[in-house]
Motif scaffolding. Structure first.
Motif, short mmCIF file in Angstrom:
data_model
loop_
_atom_site.label_atom_id
_atom_site.label_comp_id
_atom_site.label_asym_id
_atom_site.label_seq_id
_atom_site.Cartn_x
_atom_site.Cartn_y
_atom_site.Cartn_z
N LEU A 75 3.85 5.67 -5.57
CA LEU A 75 3.85 5.70 -7.03
C LEU A 75 2.76 6.61 -7.55
CD1 LEU A 75 4.50 2.10 -8.31
CD2 LEU A 75 5.84 4.12 -8.72
N LYS A 76 1.56 6.52 -6.94
CA LYS A 76 0.47 7.36 -7.42
C LYS A 76 0.79 8.82 -7.22
CE LYS A 76 -3.62 4.47 -7.18
NZ LYS A 76 -4.29 3.73 -6.12
N ALA A 77 1.57 9.13 -6.15
CA ALA A 77 1.85 10.53 -5.86
C ALA A 77 2.95 11.09 -6.75
CB ALA A 77 2.23 10.68 -4.39
N PHE A 78 4.00 10.28 -7.00
CA PHE A 78 5.17 10.83 -7.68
C PHE A 78 5.32 10.40 -9.12
CE2 PHE A 78 6.82 13.15 -4.27
CZ PHE A 78 6.66 12.44 -3.11
N ALA A 79 4.61 9.38 -9.55
CA ALA A 79 4.79 8.91 -10.94
C ALA A 79 3.45 8.40 -11.41
CB ALA A 79 5.85 7.83 -11.00
N TYR A 80 2.49 9.29 -11.58
CA TYR A 80 1.12 8.85 -11.82
C TYR A 80 0.98 8.07 -13.14
CZ TYR A 80 -3.92 8.90 -11.83
OH TYR A 80 -5.24 8.51 -11.82
N GLU A 81 1.67 8.56 -14.19
CA GLU A 81 1.55 7.87 -15.49
C GLU A 81 2.03 6.44 -15.38
OE1 GLU A 81 -0.53 10.45 -17.25
OE2 GLU A 81 0.16 8.69 -18.33
N LEU A 82 3.17 6.29 -14.67
CA LEU A 82 3.74 4.94 -14.54
C LEU A 82 2.84 4.05 -13.71
CD1 LEU A 82 6.20 3.83 -15.75
CD2 LEU A 82 7.43 4.28 -13.66
N ILE A 96 0.85 -1.20 0.00
CA ILE A 96 0.00 0.00 0.00
C ILE A 96 0.88 1.24 0.00
CG2 ILE A 96 -1.65 1.33 1.35
CD1 ILE A 96 -3.01 -1.14 2.16
N ILE A 97 1.97 1.22 0.79
CA ILE A 97 2.88 2.36 0.82
C ILE A 97 3.47 2.59 -0.57
CG2 ILE A 97 5.03 3.26 1.76
CD1 ILE A 97 4.51 1.76 4.28
N VAL A 98 3.96 1.50 -1.19
CA VAL A 98 4.56 1.63 -2.53
C VAL A 98 3.55 2.20 -3.51
CG1 VAL A 98 5.43 0.31 -4.48
CG2 VAL A 98 6.25 -0.18 -2.21
N ASP A 99 2.32 1.68 -3.45
CA ASP A 99 1.27 2.10 -4.38
C ASP A 99 0.97 3.59 -4.22
OD1 ASP A 99 -2.23 1.60 -4.79
OD2 ASP A 99 -0.70 1.70 -6.34
N LEU A 100 0.85 4.04 -2.97
CA LEU A 100 0.54 5.46 -2.74
C LEU A 100 1.69 6.35 -3.19
CD1 LEU A 100 -1.33 5.26 0.67
CD2 LEU A 100 -2.27 5.71 -1.57
#
Lengths: 254, 214
Positions: free
Chosen positions: B91-98, B85-89
């Motif tokens: 990623l969503k915050a800093f690399a949304y496209e990826l 969940i931490i990784v997912d959040l």
């Protein structure tokens, strides 16, 4: 009919193993004999059929943004979707435990032949993947989520059944030493996945388009055509993107 | 390297080749195949697994004496789910496209058999420092395969690496394209990842005959 369409779509077009490679670890490990493959496949169908609708209910009434409004109007803004992973995996682990108890009681021979792989279904990416895809594709009703679960399970079952049958047969073939076992299984699965891509045209026809269920002979030509079409499409997309970028840079320079 | 003994270094280097999680232990295949169409996605996935496996191994190893055996799978799942969940959040915050490209496969790190496999095989029986090194080693081994597959798929499939055109421009027909080279669009489709891993296994087992099955 929506249900029939989703059913066939999840077996052939969005096949869990061949389109999205979910559940590969147990797929590779259990496919040495057809009998154990059948047992595991049946267990996967059952677990998917139970967990996907259950997780749909959880998602609908607890996790989605705005899902909690049945508790009261002041809860309508809550968005608990970040808890999806933990809640889905918790329901899956519980259901698998239940399946294990039932299988142990009603069919001890199946329980013994499956061994460690029954509890390992809990961590089978196909099960969690089924629930996550149900969530990301926003399947609208409970009935459709049940259809999706059963269809996905049958698709996985079909995949592991065919690879087990093929692996039993190629034990008697002259495979290069370094490819024996794991390597040739990977390559065969890749070829089967290419074959399954031919089902992609199944549901895009008109009302009179016949549902193709065993197009084994036509697959080669269709695969070639589809691959060429895909390449042309991708080339067009790349071209249009590149010309757009080229156009933009020209504008900036001027 | 004075901090690490020979055995510790082996914990990191073994999974890179001879005990590779994907090609030898057959763990962690699912996410390795589906997202490797771009090199960038492969690298991000490898780093995510590094984070989850490294930290997860340490946490489980610290708790190994207090987890009751009957519920250990559930405890492992909860630890992994929290880390993912931490990784997912992030990623969503800093690399949304990826994160959109990786979509559900970030969540599927939870069921990555590589992570569960290392918890069961190592972290439950060894101390935190060794478990940390084991986690690093196995995720590096996993990452190596991902990066090789992603490299070939992106290079041969769209002629780019990390988004930069390295073979020339397909529209202007510079570089390799001027002699008639065309991108192999097939490489961008998922089945080719399976065949590339099959070839990697072929190469690895030809060089090290002890790994051949019978």
């Amino acid at each position: 009919m929506e249900h029939l369409e989703l059913f066939f779509k999840s077996i052939f077009i969005d096949n869990m193993v061949f389109a999205t490679f979910l559940g590969m670890c147990s797929y590779l490990a259990v496919s040495k004999k057809v009998t154990t493959a059948v047992g595991l496949g049946a267990a996967v169908i059952f677990v998917l059929a139970v967990t996907v609708p259950l997780n749909w209910l959880l998602d609908q009434y607890l996790l989605q943004p705005g899902a909690l409004k049945w508790l009261g109007a002041e809860y309508a803004d809550y968005d608990l979707s970040f808890l999806s992973f933990i809640m889905f995996i918790a329901t899956i682990a519980t259901m698998v435990q239940l399946v294990e108890i039932i299988v142990e009681k009603f069919s001890p021979s199946l329980y013994n032949s499956l061994g460690i792989f029954l509890p390992l279904i809990a961590v089978n990416c196909a099960i969690l993947g089924g629930s996550l895809f149900m969530q990301s594709r926003e399947i609208p009703t409970l009935g459709l989520s049940l259809t999706y679960g059963i269809g996905s399970g049958i698709g996985w079952f079909l995949a592991i059944l065919t690879i087990a049958a093929i692996r039993e047969k190629i034990r008697y073939s002259k495979v290069p030493d370094a490819l024996r076992g794991l390597g040739i299984t990977f390559i065969i699965t890749g070829l089967m996945a290419i074959g399954f891509m031919s089902f992609g045209g199944m549901l895009t026809g008109g009302d009179e388009a016949p549902k193709k269920e065993n197009p084994t002979v036509e697959t080669v030509k269709e695969v070639n055509n589809e691959v060429n079409a895909n390449e042309v499409k991708k080339a067009h997309v790349e071209q249009s993107k590149s010309t757009e970028i080229a156009g933009n840079t020209k504008e900036i320079k001027e | 390297m004075g901090l690490l003994s020979k055995k510790d270094v082996a914990l990191i280097t073994d999974p890179l080749a001879d005990n590779n999680p994907i090609t030898i232990q057959v763990l962690g295949i699912c996410s390795a195949l589906a997202i490797t169409a771009e090199l960038k996605a492969s690298i991000v996935m490898a780093v995510s697994v590094l984070f989850v496996l490294g930290l997860g191994n340490v946490v489980i190893s610290l708790m190994r004496n207090i987890i009751p055996s009957k519920i250990r799978i559930i405890v492992q799942l909860i630890v992994v789910a929290a880390l993912v969940i931490i990784v997912d959040l992030v990623l969503k915050a800093f690399a949304y496209e990826l994160s959109k490209t990786l979509s559900v496969f970030v969540g599927l790190i939870i069921t990555n058999c590589n992570i569960m496999g290392r918890f069961e095989a190592f972290a439950l029986a060894n101390g935190p420092w060794k478990s940390f090194l084991d986690g690093i080693g196995n995720s590096l081994g996993y990452g190596v395969i991902l990066i090789i597959v992603g490299f070939f798929r992106e290079l041969l499939g769209s002629g780019t690496l990390l988004g930069f055109s390295v073979l020339g421009d397909p529209i202007e027909k510079t570089g390799l394209y001027s002699i008639g080279y065309e991108n192999n669009g097939f490489m961008l489709l998922s089945p080719m990842a399976l065949i590339i891993v099959g070839i990697i296994i072929w190469v690895q087992r030809s060089r090290n005959k002890t790994l051949i099955e019978d």
